[in-house]
Every structure is written in C-alpha cells, then in structure tokens.
Design an enzyme around this catalytic site. Structure first.
Site, mmCIF file in Angstrom:
data_model
loop_
_atom_site.group_PDB
_atom_site.id
_atom_site.type_symbol
_atom_site.label_atom_id
_atom_site.label_comp_id
_atom_site.label_asym_id
_atom_site.label_seq_id
_atom_site.Cartn_x
_atom_site.Cartn_y
_atom_site.Cartn_z
ATOM 1 N N CYS A 59 35.651 43.934 34.711
ATOM 2 C CA CYS A 59 36.185 44.902 35.675
ATOM 3 C C CYS A 59 37.587 44.568 36.155
ATOM 4 O O CYS A 59 38.353 45.464 36.505
ATOM 5 C CB CYS A 59 35.246 45.014 36.872
ATOM 6 N N HIS A 119 39.428 49.139 41.767
ATOM 7 C CA HIS A 119 38.526 49.307 40.629
ATOM 8 C C HIS A 119 37.344 50.150 41.073
ATOM 9 O O HIS A 119 36.782 49.932 42.152
ATOM 10 C CB HIS A 119 38.048 47.935 40.142
ATOM 11 N N ASN A 169 31.708 54.011 36.577
ATOM 12 C CA ASN A 169 32.445 52.747 36.463
ATOM 13 C C ASN A 169 32.872 52.564 35.011
ATOM 14 O O ASN A 169 32.036 52.351 34.139
ATOM 15 C CB ASN A 169 31.545 51.594 36.912
#
Length: 348
Positions: A114, A275, A305
């Site tokens: 991530c 993020h 995501n």
C-alpha cells in the site's frame, strides 16, 4: 541540486464495475455490511484474460507521458510498485519497458504494497535531485481480482480490493520551493504477519504459529501445495483491527513529520491524498488532524483499495477535477503491509 516535479499524471481503471450487491452472488455479505466497515460501494475488476497489472500500467503511463509533454523514448528510468506482478519474477518494470517500446533503461520494482507508490516516489526524487535521471516514470498498478477468495470464507479481505493503475512522470525543476519538498519513509516488521500473503514463499512457514505440512522429499516442493489451495492458506490474510489501530496512529505521525520538516501546519495543506485503505481510516485521520472536507480527497467508494495504485489514481482524479492547482500544497500519505508507511509533501 534540482527539485523534482510531477510533470505529468495519468490513471486507468478497468471498465468492469462490481457493486457490493454484485458480490452477494459469490458470498454471504451485503451492501450495508461492506459500506459500514469500509465505506466502499463498488470497485473495478480487470478482464480475467487480456488485462494484467502491466497492461493497466501501460494505459496510465501513456496518459502521464503525454501530459508531461514527453515521449516513451525519452523516459530514462522506470520505478514500478505492485504486490500483484504478472510473474513471480521478473518484475513488471521490464514488461512495461518492453510493451511501451522504450530504450534499454533501468527498471526498478518496488514491493511495499500500500505504501509502494510513496516509496517509489521517494526513490525517484533522489535520482532527480542528484541529476542522474531527467524523466522518471513512477507507476503503481494492481490486479487483485485474479487471486482473492471470493467466498464467504474470504469476504473480509476480498470485498475491500479493486484493480487499477496510476502513473506520474517526474522531471527536474530549478524553480525554488516547487515540486517535492520532502518524503518520509518508515517500517516496523513486528506485526508483519497481520497483513500478508504467506504463499507462495520461501520461508517454509517458520514465522507462523501454524506450520504448513510439506511433502516429504529432500529438495523442492515448498513453494505451494495443493492442500494450501484447498484449505485457503494460499490467500491473503488480514487482521483488520490490528491494521486499523496502527494506521490511525502512523498516518497522522508521518503527515506531521512532513509538515514539521518544512515548517508548515495542517492548515497549510490544500489537499491531503491518503492511500485509499478504508474510508473509516481516512475519516479518523481527518478528524485527528482537524482538516475540513475540502482538504481531504477520497475515492475508495468507487474503486475500493487499489493498494500501490490508490495514491496516484486519487491524485490524478483530484487534479482532473480541478482540486489541485499551481502553488497548492499537496500531502500524500500511505500505510500498509509490513508494516510500512510514508508521506510526501509537494508544492504543485
């Protein structure tokens, strides 16, 4: 020394939209259950055959390169961040170089999940500042849908992730106070197993409490077994509470670190692009830092995501929407598996 500026930016998301309701065809879940826990309403999935992490990156890169007023032939270095490469090896960087017909330039693959794009941006920033390269293509791209557990057993992980790619072209600038002001990177492997995909891997399971059963043979046979595919241990695992607790501490810390480094405050931030891990995390960060709604950009509701791709996709979408203008102060921040986290402060 030069400063680094984002000269061009682009993103690509697949055409296939899967709503929360669509996922109820595969698992015991609901739109309410998913939205309450993640804020996600839908996500994009790449075509099963034909679209890959690399091909999506190519589409995003084409846009970024064109907007940077340069060409693929002028790119002199590639940094590619992903946790879902086309091959176990080699990495996607060389595949991107090949597909875009670039010169024999260096290609570096980043495996920081991530926070991969922030790490990649930081590395590129150093190369630009020292004058080593002049046109660096930085990419984050993910195809999660090829390897998630789309059953009730895997729903806590699979409903979160989507596919997509984002890219920027970094170039030098001598304009004082413009471009990337600073980047800040951190890691803590104490809880590495809380968010991970253990197999295929070369550890033999030594870090795990529950050891796998390997075939009795002298050599080999320890990458993946049929039993792992059968019992689900081949799929990613996540302790959602552990990730949330760590993220809501480290996000504000690393954002504050960037601001302190540059003698700025949260009120100076034009736009925070975090993020897109979980809308609840972003909302918690916003409240902690006392930012207003206009200072934070979220698009996880539409895309889920997308891991290393989420920051560049969100950054590009915000820019296209006119939320980022010349002279604005932009803060990028990410937290993910490892655990690793980082931030970048940019004067646009």
């Amino acid at each position: 020394m030069f400063q680094s500026k984002i000269a061009g930016i682009g993103y690509y998301v697949p055409k296939n939209v899967y709503t929360n309701q669509d996922l109820t065809r595969f698992m015991d879940t609901s739109d309410e259950w998913i939205q309450e826990r993640t804020g996600i309403k839908e996500r994009r999935y790449a075509d099963r055959i034909g679209e890959t992490t690399t091909t999506m990156a190519v589409e995003a890169s084409k846009i970024a390169i064109e907007r940077a007023n340069t060409t693929a032939e002028e790119i002199d270095f590639i940094i590619f961040a992903t946790l879902s490469p086309d091959y176990y090896f080699p990495g996607c960087g060389v595949l991107l170089q090949r597909e875009m017909g670039m010169k024999e330039v260096g290609a570096l693959d980043i495996r920081n999940q991530c926070s991969g794009f922030i790490y990649a941006l930081s590395v590129a920033d150093q190369f630009i500042k020292t004058g080593m390269y002049k046109n660096i293509l930085v990419v984050g791209s993910e195809k999660h849908s090829f390897a998630l557990d789309y059953s009730t057993r895997g729903r806590s992980v699979s409903v979160i992730f989507g596919d997509g790619a984002g890219a920027v072209v970094l170039q030098p600038t001598t304009e004082a106070g413009k471009g990337i002001l600073s980047t800040h990177l951190h890691s803590d492997g104490a809880d590495a197993e809380k968010l991970a995909m253990y197999y295929p891997g070369a550890s033999g399971g030594i870090w795990l409490d529950e050891k796998p059963k390997w075939p009795e043979q002298e050599l080999g046979g320890m990458l993946m077994t049929a039993e792992m595919l059968e019992n689900g241990t081949a799929f990613p695992v996540m302790d959602g509470q552990a990730v949330f607790k760590k993220a809501v501490v480290k996000f504000p810390e690393v954002i504050g670190e960037a601001l302190t480094k540059n003698n700025l405050t949260t009120q100076d931030i034009t736009l925070l692009v975090p993020h897109q891990a979980n809308l609840r995390i972003s909302q918690f960060i916003q409240k902690t830092l006392k930012l207003n709604d206009h200072q934070v950009f979220n698009n996880i509701q539409k895309y889920g995501n997308t891991t290393a791709a989420s920051v560049p996709i969100a950054l590009c979408e915000a820019w296209e929407a006119g939320k980022i203008k010349e002279g604005d102060l932009i803060c990028l921040a990410a937290f993910g598996a490892g655990f690793t986290w980082g931030s970048a402060l940019i004067r646009w």
